[in-house]
Design a protein around this motif. Structure first.
Motif, PDB file in Angstrom:
ATOM      1  N   LEU A   6       0.838  -1.183   0.000  1.00 45.12           N
ATOM      2  CA  LEU A   6       0.000   0.000   0.000  1.00 45.12           C
ATOM      3  C   LEU A   6       0.876   1.237   0.000  1.00 45.12           C
ATOM      4  N   THR A   7       0.449   2.247  -0.719  1.00 49.12           N
ATOM      5  CA  THR A   7       1.170   3.511  -0.762  1.00 49.12           C
ATOM      6  C   THR A   7       0.345   4.603  -0.097  1.00 49.12           C
ATOM      7  N   VAL A   8       0.995   5.739   0.094  1.00 48.56           N
ATOM      8  CA  VAL A   8       0.297   6.883   0.676  1.00 48.56           C
ATOM      9  C   VAL A   8      -0.931   7.237  -0.159  1.00 48.56           C
ATOM     10  N   ALA A   9      -0.833   7.105  -1.475  1.00 47.21           N
ATOM     11  CA  ALA A   9      -1.956   7.426  -2.354  1.00 47.21           C
ATOM     12  C   ALA A   9      -3.169   6.544  -2.084  1.00 47.21           C
ATOM     13  N   ILE A  97       5.293  14.613   1.400  1.00 49.51           N
ATOM     14  CA  ILE A  97       5.729  13.270   1.026  1.00 49.51           C
ATOM     15  C   ILE A  97       5.170  12.962  -0.349  1.00 49.51           C
ATOM     16  N   LYS A  98       5.849  12.106  -1.092  1.00 47.65           N
ATOM     17  CA  LYS A  98       5.379  11.737  -2.420  1.00 47.65           C
ATOM     18  C   LYS A  98       4.254  10.714  -2.325  1.00 47.65           C
ATOM     19  N   ALA A  99       3.326  10.787  -3.262  1.00 48.97           N
ATOM     20  CA  ALA A  99       2.156   9.912  -3.253  1.00 48.97           C
ATOM     21  C   ALA A  99       2.538   8.444  -3.358  1.00 48.97           C
ATOM     22  N   GLU A 100       3.663   8.133  -4.014  1.00 45.11           N
ATOM     23  CA  GLU A 100       4.043   6.742  -4.222  1.00 45.11           C
ATOM     24  C   GLU A 100       4.831   6.142  -3.056  1.00 45.11           C
ATOM     25  N   CYS A 101       5.081   6.905  -2.013  1.00 53.11           N
ATOM     26  CA  CYS A 101       5.807   6.380  -0.855  1.00 53.11           C
ATOM     27  C   CYS A 101       4.943   5.367  -0.102  1.00 53.11           C
ATOM     28  N   VAL A 120       0.611  15.454   0.725  1.00 60.95           N
ATOM     29  CA  VAL A 120       1.010  14.484  -0.293  1.00 60.95           C
ATOM     30  C   VAL A 120       1.118  15.189  -1.633  1.00 60.95           C
ATOM     31  N   MET A 121       2.263  15.026  -2.260  1.00 63.93           N
ATOM     32  CA  MET A 121       2.532  15.729  -3.512  1.00 63.93           C
ATOM     33  C   MET A 121       2.645  14.758  -4.678  1.00 63.93           C
ATOM     34  N   ALA A 122       2.082  15.163  -5.801  1.00 62.35           N
ATOM     35  CA  ALA A 122       2.269  14.462  -7.068  1.00 62.35           C
ATOM     36  C   ALA A 122       2.983  15.444  -7.970  1.00 62.35           C
ATOM     37  N   GLY A 123       4.291  15.320  -8.038  1.00 54.01           N
ATOM     38  CA  GLY A 123       5.076  16.350  -8.720  1.00 54.01           C
ATOM     39  C   GLY A 123       5.070  17.620  -7.885  1.00 54.01           C
ATOM     40  N   GLY A 128      -3.081  15.343  -1.930  1.00 55.52           N
ATOM     41  CA  GLY A 128      -3.887  14.898  -0.801  1.00 55.52           C
ATOM     42  C   GLY A 128      -3.202  15.223   0.506  1.00 55.52           C
ATOM     43  N   ILE A 129      -3.748  14.666   1.566  1.00 58.32           N
ATOM     44  CA  ILE A 129      -3.169  14.818   2.890  1.00 58.32           C
ATOM     45  C   ILE A 129      -3.302  13.480   3.600  1.00 58.32           C
ATOM     46  N   VAL A 130      -2.274  13.081   4.330  1.00 58.93           N
ATOM     47  CA  VAL A 130      -2.300  11.794   5.037  1.00 58.93           C
ATOM     48  C   VAL A 130      -1.990  12.038   6.505  1.00 58.93           C
TER      49      VAL A 130
END
Length: 223
Positions: A6-9, A97-101, A120-123, A128-130
């Motif tokens: 599972l990723t942060v996304a 943090i990157k979404a794919e982490c 949460v950053m995508a580029g 989003g926010i986690v």
């Protein structure tokens, strides 16, 4: 083949409430109350993330007004306490943090920084926010789902020559391993891999082995 984690996304909140840099103090407070959140990202004029305003940032004003004569307050703390708009209230730079982490990477950052949320950053875009509670959602997976993950990500991906020789049971998130494998080193390796599967609370490893490859003895050890 790579194991699926599972990723942060997968667990983040995608519809993020934000405010602009010039949002007044009371409007920021109203935004937090309306959406039942404890912090809000602040966006710059071109849409980039400028910082984050949290309840802690906002409460400094009340603390300062009630106890203004506090000589140990830093200039930065006094400035934030006297702030009237989000750009003066916010903490910057925001921790992102990157979404794919993976979830363990996000948990590590939260722990190291002593905070409760990450943007949460995508580029360069806010995706989003986690929060800590989002990361704990992995443990809400049913025993059946965890069992499927263990079989798919560990057992069936050529960890053992004969996957059918390994029996997996899951109860309340605790994975129980029984059966026999060829090498003793596989036993510890199996536990290590399964412990890292999302949702696993603990591993009860009752595997046995035929050959002890962890010693330097020339003769094989059989059980």
């Amino acid at each position: 083949m790579m194991r699926h984690l599972l990723t942060v996304a997968d667990v983040m909140t995608k519809d993020v409430v934000t405010v602009a840099e010039d949002t007044p103090f009371k409007a920021v407070v109203a935004t937090l109350a309306e959406h039942h959140i404890s912090a809000v990202p602040v966006l710059g004029p071109y849409g980039g993330v400028a910082g984050v305003v949290s309840e802690t940032d906002l409460l400094r004003k009340e603390e300062f007004q009630r106890r203004q004569r506090r000589p140990w307050w830093s200039r930065k703390a006094r400035t934030k306490a006297a702030a009237l708009t989000a750009d003066r209230l916010m903490t910057t730079p925001a921790v992102t943090i990157k979404a794919e982490c993976t979830l363990d990477e996000a948990a590590r950052v939260l722990g190291e920084r002593g905070i409760t949320r990450l943007l949460v950053m995508a580029g360069d875009d806010l995706a989003g926010i986690v929060t800590r509670s989002d990361l704990l959602r992995a443990f809400l997976a049913s025993d059946q789902e965890i069992l499927a993950r263990v079989r798919r990500d560990v057992v069936d991906r050529h960890l053992w020559d004969d996957p059918l020789a390994v029996h997996v049971d899951v109860l309340e998130g605790v994975v129980k391993l029984t059966g026999q494998v060829d090498k003793r080193s596989t036993v510890a390796f199996a536990e290590q891999l399964i412990s890292a599967v999302d949702g696993v609370v603990a591993v009860r490893n009752e595997l046995t082995w035929r050959f002890d490859d962890t010693t330097r003895a020339t003769g094989a050890t059989f059980y």
